[in-house]
Enzyme design. Structure first.
Site, short mmCIF file in Angstrom:
data_model
loop_
_atom_site.label_atom_id
_atom_site.label_comp_id
_atom_site.label_asym_id
_atom_site.label_seq_id
_atom_site.Cartn_x
_atom_site.Cartn_y
_atom_site.Cartn_z
CB SER A 148 -0.87 0.00 1.26
OG SER A 148 -1.46 1.26 1.46
CE1 TYR A 161 -3.84 -2.38 5.53
CE2 TYR A 161 -2.97 -0.23 4.93
CZ TYR A 161 -3.55 -1.42 4.57
OH TYR A 161 -3.85 -1.66 3.24
N1 LIG Z 1 -8.81 -0.74 -0.26
C1 LIG Z 1 -7.78 0.06 -0.27
O1 LIG Z 1 -7.92 1.29 -0.28
C2 LIG Z 1 -6.39 -0.50 -0.31
C3 LIG Z 1 -5.32 0.37 -0.62
C4 LIG Z 1 -4.03 -0.13 -0.70
C5 LIG Z 1 -3.80 -1.46 -0.47
N2 LIG Z 1 -4.84 -2.30 -0.15
C6 LIG Z 1 -4.53 -3.72 0.05
O2 LIG Z 1 -5.21 -4.47 -0.95
C7 LIG Z 1 -5.47 -5.79 -0.44
C8 LIG Z 1 -6.94 -6.12 -0.64
O3 LIG Z 1 -7.71 -5.19 0.12
P1 LIG Z 1 -9.27 -4.88 -0.16
O4 LIG Z 1 -9.40 -3.41 -0.15
O5 LIG Z 1 -9.73 -5.68 -1.31
O6 LIG Z 1 -9.85 -5.38 1.25
P2 LIG Z 1 -11.12 -6.26 1.65
O7 LIG Z 1 -12.24 -6.03 0.72
O8 LIG Z 1 -11.30 -6.02 3.10
O9 LIG Z 1 -10.57 -7.76 1.40
C9 LIG Z 1 -9.62 -8.35 2.25
C10 LIG Z 1 -9.58 -9.83 1.95
O10 LIG Z 1 -8.68 -10.45 2.89
C11 LIG Z 1 -9.37 -11.52 3.53
N3 LIG Z 1 -8.84 -11.74 4.87
C12 LIG Z 1 -8.78 -10.86 5.91
N4 LIG Z 1 -8.28 -11.46 6.98
C13 LIG Z 1 -7.99 -12.74 6.63
C14 LIG Z 1 -7.45 -13.86 7.31
N5 LIG Z 1 -7.11 -13.80 8.62
N6 LIG Z 1 -7.29 -15.02 6.64
C15 LIG Z 1 -7.64 -15.10 5.34
N7 LIG Z 1 -8.15 -14.09 4.63
C16 LIG Z 1 -8.32 -12.92 5.28
C17 LIG Z 1 -10.84 -11.09 3.52
O11 LIG Z 1 -11.74 -12.19 3.63
P3 LIG Z 1 -12.35 -12.72 5.02
O12 LIG Z 1 -12.70 -11.51 5.83
O13 LIG Z 1 -13.53 -13.55 4.59
O14 LIG Z 1 -11.27 -13.54 5.63
C18 LIG Z 1 -10.94 -10.49 2.13
O15 LIG Z 1 -11.09 -11.51 1.17
C19 LIG Z 1 -5.03 -5.77 1.02
O16 LIG Z 1 -3.72 -6.31 1.12
C20 LIG Z 1 -5.00 -4.28 1.36
O17 LIG Z 1 -4.12 -4.00 2.41
C21 LIG Z 1 -6.13 -1.84 -0.08
#
Ligand SMILES: NC(=O)c1ccc[n+]([C@@H]2O[C@H](COP(=O)([O-])OP(=O)(O)OC[C@H]3O[C@@H](n4cnc5c(N)ncnc54)[C@H](OP(=O)(O)O)[C@@H]3O)[C@@H](O)[C@H]2O)c1
Length: 251
Positions: A148, A161
């Site tokens: 990120s 984070y």
């Molecule tokens: N959204 C943003 O603005 C943003 C920006 C920069 C980077 N990112 C990164 O992009 C990636 C995806 O994020 P997103 O925005 O798509 O978030 P999200 O919609 O919250 O998805 C997160 C995923 O991780 C899974 N997860 C969480 N805890 C887990 C665990 N203990 N074991 C297995 N799976 C787990 C969740 O499923 P379950 O809850 O069902 O386990 C979900 O499938 C992450 O690495 C995040 O840090 C996001």
């Protein structure tokens, strides 16, 4: 015999494991990789109807299960089941993570530990597991860590984070050095995009990010996938990099 002086060519990944694939970016990456003809293994704690539907539609090339990334026994069992179903994993996308929305002094020690375990310790252990098995088969592979811009820029409410994302960026560089010639290791560092994780951002924060972003809009998950696709499937010499996808909002 191949000339030992010849630089290695990395074949495109044919079996890719995407962690955290139940929704958001993870789910978008599974759909994108399937469209590219890649076999995909995917897990999250919850197997959502969307993920289940993909597994039912493509039973020969998709393997999904409910796994908590912090459960090492479950991760190992999942990886072994994927090998039996799809073959050796030669591409790993460390995407699973949990977010944060609390000032550091208001974040409990237990929550800090949970964020670090989920976003840093567990992905490093999963990486070790997958790469050991890949190398034991004498294969080459590719690794993409989803980090990120928070790993490089400060944001209030995201201290633990940010530490995990900066940690994964740093690990990416050392992995590229350590697995030189065997694994292409890179990271993608998106800016904020709409998802369950970023839904905690209020309009004021979104407006501020937009004002700071020269391209004038937030990134989307669909704009992150082509970069991940390139790192997994294209012939490139990109290694040890963290590619920022944020419309220049963090420069
Ligand atoms: N959204 C943003 O603005 C943003 C920006 C920069 C980077 N990112 C990164 O992009 C990636 C995806 O994020 P997103 O925005 O798509 O978030 P999200 O919609 O919250 O998805 C997160 C995923 O991780 C899974 N997860 C969480 N805890 C887990 C665990 N203990 N074991 C297995 N799976 C787990 C969740 O499923 P379950 O809850 O069902 O386990 C979900 O499938 C992450 O690495 C995040 O840090 C996001």
């Amino acid at each position: 015999m191949p000339d030992p002086g010849t630089p290695p060519v990395f074949p495109p990944s044919s079996v890719v494991l995407v962690s955290g694939a139940s929704r958001g970016l993870g789910l978008a990456m599974v759909e994108g990789l399937l469209a590219e003809g890649v076999k995909v293994a995917a897990f999250a704690r919850t197997v959502t109807p969307e993920l289940e539907a993909l597994a039912e539609k493509h039973p020969d090339v998709v393997h999904v299960d409910s796994v908590d990334i912090t459960d090492q026994v479950a991760c190992k069992a999942f990886v072994k089941a994927v090998e039996a179903h799809l073959g050796v994993i030669d591409g790993l996308v460390n995407n699973a993570a949990i977010g944060q929305d609390s000032l550091h002094v208001h974040t409990s020690p237990e929550r800090i530990e949970q964020i670090i375990e989920t976003n840093l310790t567990a992905p490093l252990i999963l990486t070790r597991l997958v790469l050991r098995r890949l190398l034991a088969k004498g294969k080459r592979g590719r690794l993409v860590n989803v980090t990120s811009i928070c790993g490089r820029r400060g944001y209030p409410g995201l201290v633990a984070y940010s530490a995990t994302k900066g940690g994964m960026d740093a690990a990416t560089r050392s992995l590229a050095r350590e697995f030189s010639g065997r694994v292409l290791a890179n990271a993608v560092a998106p800016g904020f995009f709409a998802s369950e994780m970023s839904a905690v951002l209020g309009q004021t924060e979104l407006d501020q990010i937009l004002r700071r972003t020269p391209s004038g809009r937030l990134t989307t998950a669909e704009e992150v996938f082509p970069v991940v696709r390139m790192l997994l499937l294209e012939t490139t010499n990109i290694n040890g990099q963290s590619l920022v996808i944020d419309g220049a909002g963090s420069i």
